[in-house]
Design a protein around this motif. Sequence first.
Motif, PDB file in Angstrom:
ATOM      1  N   LYS A   7      -1.069   7.319  -7.640  1.00 14.71           N
ATOM      2  CA  LYS A   7      -0.630   5.925  -7.666  1.00 14.71           C
ATOM      3  C   LYS A   7      -1.840   5.004  -7.549  1.00 14.71           C
ATOM      4  O   LYS A   7      -2.840   5.337  -6.929  1.00 14.71           O
ATOM      5  N   GLY A   8      -1.752   3.846  -8.217  1.00 14.51           N
ATOM      6  CA  GLY A   8      -2.788   2.828  -8.035  1.00 14.51           C
ATOM      7  C   GLY A   8      -4.031   2.987  -8.888  1.00 14.51           C
ATOM      8  O   GLY A   8      -5.044   2.356  -8.591  1.00 14.51           O
ATOM      9  N   MET A  18       0.833  -1.202   0.000  1.00 16.37           N
ATOM     10  CA  MET A  18       0.000   0.000   0.000  1.00 16.37           C
ATOM     11  C   MET A  18       0.866   1.250   0.000  1.00 16.37           C
ATOM     12  O   MET A  18       0.566   2.240  -0.672  1.00 16.37           O
ATOM     13  N   ALA A  19       1.943   1.215   0.776  1.00 16.33           N
ATOM     14  CA  ALA A  19       2.782   2.400   0.902  1.00 16.33           C
ATOM     15  C   ALA A  19       3.585   2.647  -0.374  1.00 16.33           C
ATOM     16  O   ALA A  19       3.664   3.778  -0.862  1.00 16.33           O
ATOM     17  N   GLU A  20       4.160   1.593  -0.937  1.00 16.77           N
ATOM     18  CA  GLU A  20       5.036   1.752  -2.098  1.00 16.77           C
ATOM     19  C   GLU A  20       4.274   1.721  -3.416  1.00 16.77           C
ATOM     20  O   GLU A  20       4.729   2.269  -4.420  1.00 16.77           O
ATOM     21  N   GLY A  21       3.164   1.018  -3.432  1.00 17.65           N
ATOM     22  CA  GLY A  21       2.421   0.833  -4.671  1.00 17.65           C
ATOM     23  C   GLY A  21       2.544  -0.594  -5.158  1.00 17.65           C
ATOM     24  O   GLY A  21       3.327  -1.381  -4.639  1.00 17.65           O
ATOM     25  N   MET A  22       1.745  -0.900  -6.175  1.00  9.70           N
ATOM     26  CA  MET A  22       1.706  -2.269  -6.701  1.00  9.70           C
ATOM     27  C   MET A  22       3.005  -2.627  -7.418  1.00  9.70           C
ATOM     28  O   MET A  22       3.154  -3.739  -7.923  1.00  9.70           O
ATOM     29  N   VAL A  23       3.918  -1.676  -7.466  1.00  9.16           N
ATOM     30  CA  VAL A  23       5.215  -1.928  -8.083  1.00  9.16           C
ATOM     31  C   VAL A  23       5.960  -3.032  -7.327  1.00  9.16           C
ATOM     32  O   VAL A  23       6.866  -3.668  -7.872  1.00  9.16           O
ATOM     33  N   TRP A  74       1.733   1.777 -11.319  1.00 11.95           N
ATOM     34  CA  TRP A  74       2.234   0.779 -10.375  1.00 11.95           C
ATOM     35  C   TRP A  74       2.893   1.454  -9.185  1.00 11.95           C
ATOM     36  O   TRP A  74       2.977   0.888  -8.107  1.00 11.95           O
ATOM     37  N   MET A  83       3.688  -7.754 -11.403  1.00 13.10           N
ATOM     38  CA  MET A  83       2.735  -7.546 -12.479  1.00 13.10           C
ATOM     39  C   MET A  83       3.160  -6.335 -13.300  1.00 13.10           C
ATOM     40  O   MET A  83       3.888  -5.468 -12.819  1.00 13.10           O
ATOM     41  N   THR A  84       2.725  -6.305 -14.547  1.00 16.88           N
ATOM     42  CA  THR A  84       3.060  -5.216 -15.457  1.00 16.88           C
ATOM     43  C   THR A  84       1.810  -4.832 -16.227  1.00 16.88           C
ATOM     44  O   THR A  84       0.770  -5.464 -16.075  1.00 16.88           O
ATOM     45  N   GLY A 139      -5.568  -1.488  -6.656  1.00 18.11           N
ATOM     46  CA  GLY A 139      -4.618  -0.392  -6.498  1.00 18.11           C
ATOM     47  C   GLY A 139      -5.072   0.591  -5.437  1.00 18.11           C
ATOM     48  O   GLY A 139      -4.259   1.235  -4.783  1.00 18.11           O
TER      49      GLY A 139
END
Lengths: 423, 299
Positions: free
Chosen positions: B230-231, A61-66, B206, A70-71, A135
């Motif tokens: 983001k997201g 949650m803090a950093e993101g789905m990165v 992402w 997944m792409t 997200g």
Amino acid sequence: MAVDSPELKTLPAEDSHLVTYPRFLWECFKISFDGSPLFYAWMTGLTAIALVGVNAWANQMAEGMVLTNMTDHVSWGLYIANFTFGVGLAAGAVMMVIPAYLYDDRDMHEVVIVGELLAIAAIFVCLAFVIVDMGRPDRLWHMIPGLGRFHWPMSMLTWDVIVLNGYLLINLHITGYMIYSRFVGKPLNRKWYIPFVFVSVVWAISIHTVTAFLYTGLGSRPFWNDAIIAPRFIASAFVTGPAFLIVALHAIRELMRLAIPDGAIDTLTSILRVTVWINLFLLASEVFTQFYTGGTHAASAHYLYLGLDGKSGLVPWIWTAIALNLCAAVLLVLPATRAVRGWVVAACVFTFVGVWIEKGMGMVVPGFVPSTMHELVEYTPSLTEWKLTAGIWAMGIGIFTVSVKIAGHVLTGRSGLGSRRIS
Amino acid sequence: MTEVTRRATVAGLGATLGAVAFAKAMEPLRHFTEDLSLDQFLQRHYRELSPEDLERVLRRIEEDTLRERGAHVSVADDRPIPGVQFGYALNLSVCNGCRKCAEACHHENNHDRSTNQSYIRVFEMEQGSLDFEHAATHYDHAVPAPGKYYMPVQCLQCDDAPCVAVCPVEATWKEEDGIVVIDYDWCIGCRYCEAACPYHARRFNWSEPEIEAEEINPDQGYLSNRVRPKGVVEKCHFCLHRTRRGRLPACAEACPTGARVFGNLLDPDSPIRWVLDNKRVFVLKEELGTRPRFFYFFD
């Protein structure tokens, strides 16, 4: 774990539900936190794994789905794979309900609540996987009809929200009603649960059908845009449900010392013996159609089974799945193994894992590889994704353990307001 | 100690440890909630905002951009112009694959710098094939290469858009002038639209987009090129903050070969109408029934 014993009917109803229901909840709470050293060790282990998952989610949650792998090319991965598998597990639990209520199988009727509790735990797992895949879970309220904008009936995802939550509520009601009635020592009123049981049978099919439609409705992805996906989902659900329940019933009998009739396990094994083959048959139909036709539309299947342009990330996964399912199918029919408990349990574990791969990674990821514009980008889950996945399953198994423990305690009369009079 | 109190002590200790471990595990979530104000959390869908609410939201986005990114920007809300239906055509005979369009999009639309994101991807196609199976986007040589032709692909603004149909919260829709837009403040990030799009036109954020303050294009639109959170999902919006003010999309303006023809489909004297009337145009994956507004043709 008999539920509607006749002697209960003589018990008077005294206190109001306002008094007895909180007492019931308190008793459930106590049972959840009390048990043998093995139970403590088991729950502590599950909690620890779940906390690893919680921490991974907080970081995501803090950093993101990165933090996932997944792409934009493979935009759904391990989470949605597990979600899809979990829906099947929830639907598969109906394989206890149908024999118990449609075929009046007495033995199955004794333990049918285990199936219903599995459905509940599995739906919690599914909902958790959907939420961690979002997200912006902080915007979940945008989906609440009235408050947000619920794009029903156009979006299949809204149908999925309805059927999954509906299935959860139906099973919470059925199991809750049974356990609570027994707790207060009141006889069951058939009209308060039998109609819901029948609805739950149809509803179980609907949850996995709608989940299949999420994929099959997308014309852009030929691997999914295929009418066989929904029947395959149902078939494999009826593999994983019985497989899980057979192992669970053995575990409950051995570890919780509850009486589990052999008849129930035998019926589930008979069901599994057929469904593993149906599942393999549907797989074969799919494989033939893809490979005999060939062309660009079969590119995903090529990637999955054989690899494409030197990329073959899923090939070991899918052949492992096929090998496991074949082994299970053979073990369940061979006269030398099919009646031996150890072999049956092994077959259950094999096919459970086999379907988990086949329906999860083997169904979701190839839909994206190659992408709609035929680009080949591969996907392997990240550590964050594995942590979250382990955490969510640990949570689900914890919910299942605790709920079975509560049901066992109350339904056998070890806890309850009328318990002394019964024993 | 009696058995009962010993058990209670152990249980209490266990519960305390569990609670502490849970709090510790959830700790990183603080970074997420810190960035999220109550106003943002409660913000309504774009189409439900009153003019005053919308005004407040636009100003808040400007303030947030200044505070968080150090850039002075203006965020506008350009509405569709009555009597305008946008369409786009691309001449494959003259496109030379230089990717100036993708670069212009990158800068115009405040894309993430670290991933060199753009709404346009240019496919290097093999002469004699329209199949993307034989195409590549990551070519790295002088263009045009012999035996190749080039096909830029961006959102086709389909009239029957699968992405719009599948969105569970109506965060994406088709505007009256034909542009498919996203309310970045309403999207829940489920990425169902990304799975549904047959043209790989959608992108997901992402992580928080990275972009230097001095590189941020300050001329922004709520539904278009403001820096995305983001997201959430984003996509090409035909540069509506330009085109609804009578300008060309950045990609059309940047194209050195004149391959790109943009305009109002309802204007009989527009170049786009001339192309549609006089050239043999086609659309991508017509068989899917998505009815794109983006046409290709060979001279």
